[in-house]
Design a protein around this motif. Structure first.
Motif, PDB file in Angstrom:
ATOM      1  N   LYS A 204      -3.664  -9.942  10.634  1.00 33.23           N
ATOM      2  CA  LYS A 204      -4.743  -9.036  10.113  1.00 33.23           C
ATOM      3  C   LYS A 204      -4.535  -7.668  10.302  1.00 33.23           C
ATOM      4  O   LYS A 204      -4.603  -6.790   9.189  1.00 33.23           O
ATOM      5  CB  LYS A 204      -6.061  -9.444  10.285  1.00 33.23           C
ATOM      6  CG  LYS A 204      -7.329  -8.754   9.191  1.00 33.23           C
ATOM      7  CD  LYS A 204      -8.432  -9.573   9.646  1.00 33.23           C
ATOM      8  CE  LYS A 204      -9.694  -9.081   8.728  1.00 33.23           C
ATOM      9  NZ  LYS A 204     -10.087  -7.646   8.848  1.00 33.23           N
ATOM     10  N   GLN A 205      -4.341  -7.158  11.451  1.00 34.50           N
ATOM     11  CA  GLN A 205      -4.317  -5.576  11.693  1.00 34.50           C
ATOM     12  C   GLN A 205      -2.934  -5.011  10.894  1.00 34.50           C
ATOM     13  O   GLN A 205      -2.880  -4.069  10.567  1.00 34.50           O
ATOM     14  CB  GLN A 205      -4.369  -5.506  13.069  1.00 34.50           C
ATOM     15  CG  GLN A 205      -4.052  -4.073  13.586  1.00 34.50           C
ATOM     16  CD  GLN A 205      -4.088  -3.792  14.932  1.00 34.50           C
ATOM     17  OE1 GLN A 205      -4.784  -4.496  15.646  1.00 34.50           O
ATOM     18  NE2 GLN A 205      -3.310  -2.730  15.496  1.00 34.50           N
TER      19      GLN A 205
ATOM     20  N   SER B 296      -0.652  -5.479  -0.348  1.00 31.47           N
ATOM     21  CA  SER B 296      -0.426  -5.829   1.153  1.00 31.47           C
ATOM     22  C   SER B 296       0.200  -4.704   1.683  1.00 31.47           C
ATOM     23  O   SER B 296       0.248  -3.554   1.267  1.00 31.47           O
ATOM     24  CB  SER B 296       0.633  -7.153   1.069  1.00 31.47           C
ATOM     25  OG  SER B 296       1.855  -6.779   0.557  1.00 31.47           O
ATOM     26  N   ALA B 297       0.763  -4.779   3.006  1.00 32.77           N
ATOM     27  CA  ALA B 297       1.006  -3.937   3.948  1.00 32.77           C
ATOM     28  C   ALA B 297       2.246  -3.106   3.378  1.00 32.77           C
ATOM     29  O   ALA B 297       2.113  -1.832   3.133  1.00 32.77           O
ATOM     30  CB  ALA B 297       1.295  -4.208   5.313  1.00 32.77           C
TER      31      ALA B 297
ATOM     32  N   GLU C   1      -3.300  -4.701   7.324  1.00 37.37           N
ATOM     33  CA  GLU C   1      -4.149  -3.695   6.922  1.00 37.37           C
ATOM     34  C   GLU C   1      -3.852  -2.329   7.391  1.00 37.37           C
ATOM     35  O   GLU C   1      -4.166  -1.359   6.457  1.00 37.37           O
ATOM     36  CB  GLU C   1      -5.790  -3.855   7.518  1.00 37.37           C
ATOM     37  CG  GLU C   1      -6.499  -5.197   6.866  1.00 37.37           C
ATOM     38  CD  GLU C   1      -7.779  -5.510   7.576  1.00 37.37           C
ATOM     39  OE1 GLU C   1      -8.038  -4.884   8.453  1.00 37.37           O
ATOM     40  OE2 GLU C   1      -8.425  -6.327   6.836  1.00 37.37           O
ATOM     41  N   GLU C   2      -3.283  -2.216   8.619  1.00 39.54           N
ATOM     42  CA  GLU C   2      -2.847  -1.136   8.995  1.00 39.54           C
ATOM     43  C   GLU C   2      -1.324  -0.742   9.165  1.00 39.54           C
ATOM     44  O   GLU C   2      -0.914   0.499   9.381  1.00 39.54           O
ATOM     45  CB  GLU C   2      -3.506  -0.870  10.532  1.00 39.54           C
ATOM     46  CG  GLU C   2      -5.124  -1.005  10.495  1.00 39.54           C
ATOM     47  CD  GLU C   2      -5.660  -0.763  11.763  1.00 39.54           C
ATOM     48  OE1 GLU C   2      -4.873  -0.469  12.542  1.00 39.54           O
ATOM     49  OE2 GLU C   2      -6.930  -1.453  11.754  1.00 39.54           O
TER      50      GLU C   2
ATOM     51  N   SER D   6      -3.894  -6.495  -6.339  1.00 39.35           N
ATOM     52  CA  SER D   6      -4.257  -6.229  -4.905  1.00 39.35           C
ATOM     53  C   SER D   6      -2.919  -6.162  -4.025  1.00 39.35           C
ATOM     54  O   SER D   6      -1.811  -6.040  -4.623  1.00 39.35           O
ATOM     55  CB  SER D   6      -4.607  -7.731  -4.398  1.00 39.35           C
ATOM     56  OG  SER D   6      -3.894  -8.798  -4.499  1.00 39.35           O
TER      57      SER D   6
ATOM     58  N   LYS E 159       0.739  -1.205  -0.134  1.00 42.30           N
ATOM     59  CA  LYS E 159       0.128  -0.159  -0.075  1.00 42.30           C
ATOM     60  C   LYS E 159       0.902   1.109   0.033  1.00 42.30           C
ATOM     61  O   LYS E 159       1.927   0.998   0.740  1.00 42.30           O
ATOM     62  CB  LYS E 159      -0.916  -0.003   1.027  1.00 42.30           C
ATOM     63  CG  LYS E 159      -1.925  -1.154   1.322  1.00 42.30           C
ATOM     64  CD  LYS E 159      -2.851  -1.129   2.622  1.00 42.30           C
ATOM     65  CE  LYS E 159      -3.741  -2.277   2.618  1.00 42.30           C
ATOM     66  NZ  LYS E 159      -4.418  -2.230   3.744  1.00 42.30           N
TER      67      LYS E 159
END
Length: 325
Positions: A247-248, A298-299, A251-252, A296, A223
């Protein structure tokens, strides 16, 4: 395999669905539109380490970029001209389809019961393919949709050892030859090469010390807010990594309290090889979903199709400069 390929050449055999799927020979710029011709070019480019993405006979973004990169590497004046690659592909790849018989020993790499949820995957020792169709598709650098197009009379979800399927005639990615936890040491020649990760173009290109372009592969960058722009170095390269699924963090970009240590295998989120950078927690690696390369995110890591990722140790090694831009 060789006997079957020669047999197909003598008969001029092609999968029926593809032989009928023909449009205009080329567009106004000389770019081919015939599926078989495009596939021939894709196979040629893949063989020469200029990845066109998944092999599917379609002129997409990464096929265009592979042609440009090949022309640049070969020193052609007009890097957008398809004529050189068309002529070279015709000479080098006279047979674009081959027949592959599924061997019984590949069964240990297939597990149709592998669950989708990470909390269930931790109960298994290996992140296997979920079907023989998935195994064969990745083995021959394509996806299950194109494999179905190559085999219109077969139910691919029922493939079993002994079955013969038509596949692109590419140098196969052989999961059975990926050694467990193999680490790759520094190398006087390969460690001097540089890999440039272009997150805008979504390509990773390898250059020699004298700046010759050696290879280029499609990627999925992280990202934008997590992309580690800068110059780093390759620190570790190892096959069959396990993976901490958080997961966190994905995403973050922040470590969460709940995480699962997933086993290794081609269906691991990091695929079959991890190439860690001097930037902590960031690396180049494979993927469980090669069809999503370029789309797509990823982090912060960089994903390649497993068939491209496994080639990295033949091009770069620990201490290689890694430029992310």
């Amino acid at each position: 395999m060789r006997t079957i390929v020669i047999f197909l050449l003598l008969l001029g055999a092609q999968p029926g669905a593809l032989a009928q799927d023909r449009g205009p020979a080329a567009d106004e710029n000389g770019v081919p539109r015939d599926l078989n011709t495009v596939l021939q070019v894709q196979i040629f480019l893949d063989r020469h380490l200029f990845g066109p993405g998944k092999l599917d006979g379609a002129v997409g973004e990464f096929t265009y970029k592979a042609v440009v990169n090949y022309n640049f590497a070969m020193g052609h004046r007009d890097i957008y001209d398809w004529a050189p690659v068309l002529h070279a592909a015709e000479a080098e790849v006279p047979v674009i389809f081959a027949a592959f018989q599924i061997r019984s020993e590949l069964g240990k790499f297939v597990n149709p019961l592998l669950p989708e949820k990470p909390e269930d995957q931790v109960k298994y020792d290996y992140m296997a393919y979920r079907s023989y169709a998935e195994l064969v598709a990745e083995r021959f650098h394509t996806d299950e949709s194109f494999l179905a197009k190559c085999n219109p009379e077969k139910n691919l979800q029922r493939l079993q050892p002994g079955d013969v399927v038509m596949v692109p005639n590419v140098r196969s990615f052989r999961i059975e030859e990926v050694k467990a936890m193999q680490s790759f040491p520094k190398d006087a020649k390969l460690s001097a090469n540089t890999i440039v990760v272009d997150t805008t173009e979504r390509m990773a290109a390898v250059y020699s010390p004298d700046e010759r372009l050696l290879a280029a592969f499609p990627i999925t960058p992280g990202k934008p807010e997590f992309i580690p722009v800068g110059t780093w170095s390759m620190k570790v390269m190892m096959t069959t990594p396990s993976f901490r699924y958080d997961k966190q963090f994905l995403e973050e970009g922040v470590r969460g309290k709940e995480a699962y240590q997933l086993p290794p295998g081609p269906n691991s989120p990091v695929g079959i090889i991890w190439c860690g950078l001097s930037k902590s927690g960031i690396g180049l690696h494979g993927t469980a979903l090669p069809r999503t390369i370029g789309r797509s995110q990823s982090a912060g890591c960089v994903r390649l199709a497993n068939w491209d990722a496994i080639r990295l140790p033949t091009l770069i090694r620990p201490d290689s400069p890694v430029i992310v831009r």
